[in-house]
Design a protein around this motif. Structure first.
Motif, PDB file in Angstrom:
ATOM      1  N   PRO A  34       0.813  -1.221   0.000  1.00 31.78           N
ATOM      2  CA  PRO A  34       0.000   0.000   0.000  1.00 31.78           C
ATOM      3  C   PRO A  34       0.846   1.270   0.000  1.00 31.78           C
ATOM      4  O   PRO A  34       0.386   2.326  -0.434  1.00 31.78           O
ATOM      5  CB  PRO A  34      -0.828  -0.130   1.282  1.00 31.78           C
ATOM      6  CG  PRO A  34      -0.050  -1.063   2.149  1.00 31.78           C
ATOM      7  CD  PRO A  34       0.588  -2.033   1.200  1.00 31.78           C
ATOM      8  N   GLY A  40      -4.775   2.865  -4.990  1.00 28.55           N
ATOM      9  CA  GLY A  40      -5.502   1.608  -5.027  1.00 28.55           C
ATOM     10  C   GLY A  40      -5.723   1.060  -6.416  1.00 28.55           C
ATOM     11  O   GLY A  40      -6.568   0.185  -6.608  1.00 28.55           O
ATOM     12  N   LEU A  45      -2.857  -6.375  -2.239  1.00 27.15           N
ATOM     13  CA  LEU A  45      -2.318  -5.796  -1.010  1.00 27.15           C
ATOM     14  C   LEU A  45      -1.060  -6.577  -0.646  1.00 27.15           C
ATOM     15  O   LEU A  45      -1.132  -7.675  -0.117  1.00 27.15           O
ATOM     16  CB  LEU A  45      -3.353  -5.903   0.115  1.00 27.15           C
ATOM     17  CG  LEU A  45      -3.058  -5.133   1.397  1.00 27.15           C
ATOM     18  CD1 LEU A  45      -3.120  -3.616   1.157  1.00 27.15           C
ATOM     19  CD2 LEU A  45      -4.050  -5.518   2.487  1.00 27.15           C
ATOM     20  N   LEU A 178      -9.408   2.208  -3.769  1.00 28.55           N
ATOM     21  CA  LEU A 178      -8.550   2.263  -2.586  1.00 28.55           C
ATOM     22  C   LEU A 178      -9.190   1.541  -1.405  1.00 28.55           C
ATOM     23  O   LEU A 178      -8.492   1.006  -0.540  1.00 28.55           O
ATOM     24  CB  LEU A 178      -8.282   3.731  -2.218  1.00 28.55           C
ATOM     25  CG  LEU A 178      -7.327   3.977  -1.050  1.00 28.55           C
ATOM     26  CD1 LEU A 178      -5.906   3.526  -1.404  1.00 28.55           C
ATOM     27  CD2 LEU A 178      -7.339   5.445  -0.624  1.00 28.55           C
ATOM     28  N   SER A 209      -0.029  -4.051   6.413  1.00 31.79           N
ATOM     29  CA  SER A 209      -0.523  -3.505   5.153  1.00 31.79           C
ATOM     30  C   SER A 209      -2.017  -3.172   5.242  1.00 31.79           C
ATOM     31  O   SER A 209      -2.471  -2.145   4.730  1.00 31.79           O
ATOM     32  CB  SER A 209      -0.282  -4.500   4.016  1.00 31.79           C
ATOM     33  OG  SER A 209       1.092  -4.723   3.827  1.00 31.79           O
ATOM     34  N   ARG A 213      -3.739   0.484   4.691  1.00 30.80           N
ATOM     35  CA  ARG A 213      -4.824   0.729   3.745  1.00 30.80           C
ATOM     36  C   ARG A 213      -6.027   1.344   4.461  1.00 30.80           C
ATOM     37  O   ARG A 213      -6.661   2.278   3.948  1.00 30.80           O
ATOM     38  CB  ARG A 213      -5.209  -0.571   3.035  1.00 30.80           C
ATOM     39  CG  ARG A 213      -6.369  -0.441   2.043  1.00 30.80           C
ATOM     40  CD  ARG A 213      -6.172   0.667   1.015  1.00 30.80           C
ATOM     41  NE  ARG A 213      -4.949   0.560   0.279  1.00 30.80           N
ATOM     42  CZ  ARG A 213      -4.759  -0.227  -0.785  1.00 30.80           C
ATOM     43  NH1 ARG A 213      -5.740  -0.993  -1.229  1.00 30.80           N
ATOM     44  NH2 ARG A 213      -3.598  -0.241  -1.406  1.00 30.80           N
ATOM     45  N   GLN A 216      -5.137   4.881   4.923  1.00 31.27           N
ATOM     46  CA  GLN A 216      -5.159   5.638   3.669  1.00 31.27           C
ATOM     47  C   GLN A 216      -6.580   6.063   3.303  1.00 31.27           C
ATOM     48  O   GLN A 216      -6.810   7.192   2.852  1.00 31.27           O
ATOM     49  CB  GLN A 216      -4.552   4.804   2.543  1.00 31.27           C
ATOM     50  CG  GLN A 216      -3.044   4.652   2.629  1.00 31.27           C
ATOM     51  CD  GLN A 216      -2.499   3.677   1.594  1.00 31.27           C
ATOM     52  OE1 GLN A 216      -3.128   2.669   1.273  1.00 31.27           O
ATOM     53  NE2 GLN A 216      -1.319   3.972   1.082  1.00 31.27           N
TER      54      GLN A 216
END
Length: 238
Positions: A34, A40, A45, A178, A209, A213, A216
């Motif tokens: 990520p 995305g 991932l 994403l 990860s 994400r 994010q």
């Protein structure tokens, strides 16, 4: 039809510093980290392994504000538009003539086969599931074997502030690549609308990860997470 999140798995609550229950994770994900995939649009991932990358992951998570989880009053899936709409604004893959579900299946799958005459509708593929490290030979005849996970669940979004958004912004987060990962169906069903304090992927190697994400998505949409969720996210990357 592929479905979104299912019921909460209370048995995965209270995940500790060692990652808690679940497989030890062989790091077999074929996806992109990520850290290298902030929009995305790249496959899956990937794992975060090096000390330098884990420090970068912590720095991202630390930016996420915290807030208590609000009430679920008024929430329904329809508040985020009809499932897998192609008409969201300002996100990758939108308005390309294919629904969001097939877009993210094509993004993450390998050996893709399409319905005759269609550029969108997948009938089979191979998926390397980041949540379990399993390789799934998926076919549309058994569609629920792979589900599309909203990494930051829609009802969680609603409770953390999306209830006050415009409908168009809710359609955006519901279809943003994403925030979407095709994963093992039964594993996704165990997640429900849980945050990272009460649910993490079974594969320990992917949990940092996953936390990144989640962060994010929260940062892109100016959403907070709960303090326990933020603590759990940080724990996975330290």
């Amino acid at each position: 039809m592929l479905t979104a999140c299912g019921s909460i798995d209370a048995g995965n609550a209270g995940i500790g510093a060692d990652g808690g229950p679940g497989g030890d994770g062989g790091g077999g994900s074929t996806g992109v980290s990520p850290l290298d995939n902030p929009k995305g649009t790249e496959r899956g991932l990937g794992t975060i392994k090096s000390a330098k990358d884990r420090a970068a992951a912590v720095a991202i998570i630390e930016k996420v504000p915290t807030k208590g989880r609000g009430p679920k009053t008024g929430y329904s899936r329809d508040e985020f538009g009809y499932a897998w709409a192609d008409n969201a604004e300002s996100i990758p893959f939108a308005h390309n003539g294919c629904d969001t579900r097939n877009d993210v299946l094509a993004r993450d799958g390998e050996e893709l086969k399409y319905r005759s005459g269609s550029k969108c509708v997948l009938t089979s593929m191979t998926l390397h599931d980041p949540y379990t490290d399993k390789t799934i030979e998926w076919s549309k005849q058994d569609a629920a074997e792979v589900q599309i996970d909203h990494v930051m669940p829609l009802s969680y979004d609603w409770q953390m502030g999306a209830s006050r958004w415009s409908k168009s912004q809710r359609v955006q987060i519901a279809n943003d690549p994403l925030n979407l990962l095709p994963v093992d169906g039964s594993t996704n069903s165990s997640k429900g609308d849980s945050g990272p304090a009460t649910w993490l992927p079974p594969s320990k190697s992917i949990r940092c990860s996953y936390a990144v994400r989640f962060a994010q998505v929260a940062l892109k949409y100016d959403l907070p997470v709960t303090a326990p969720d933020k603590d759990a996210m940080l724990t996975q990357c330290r």
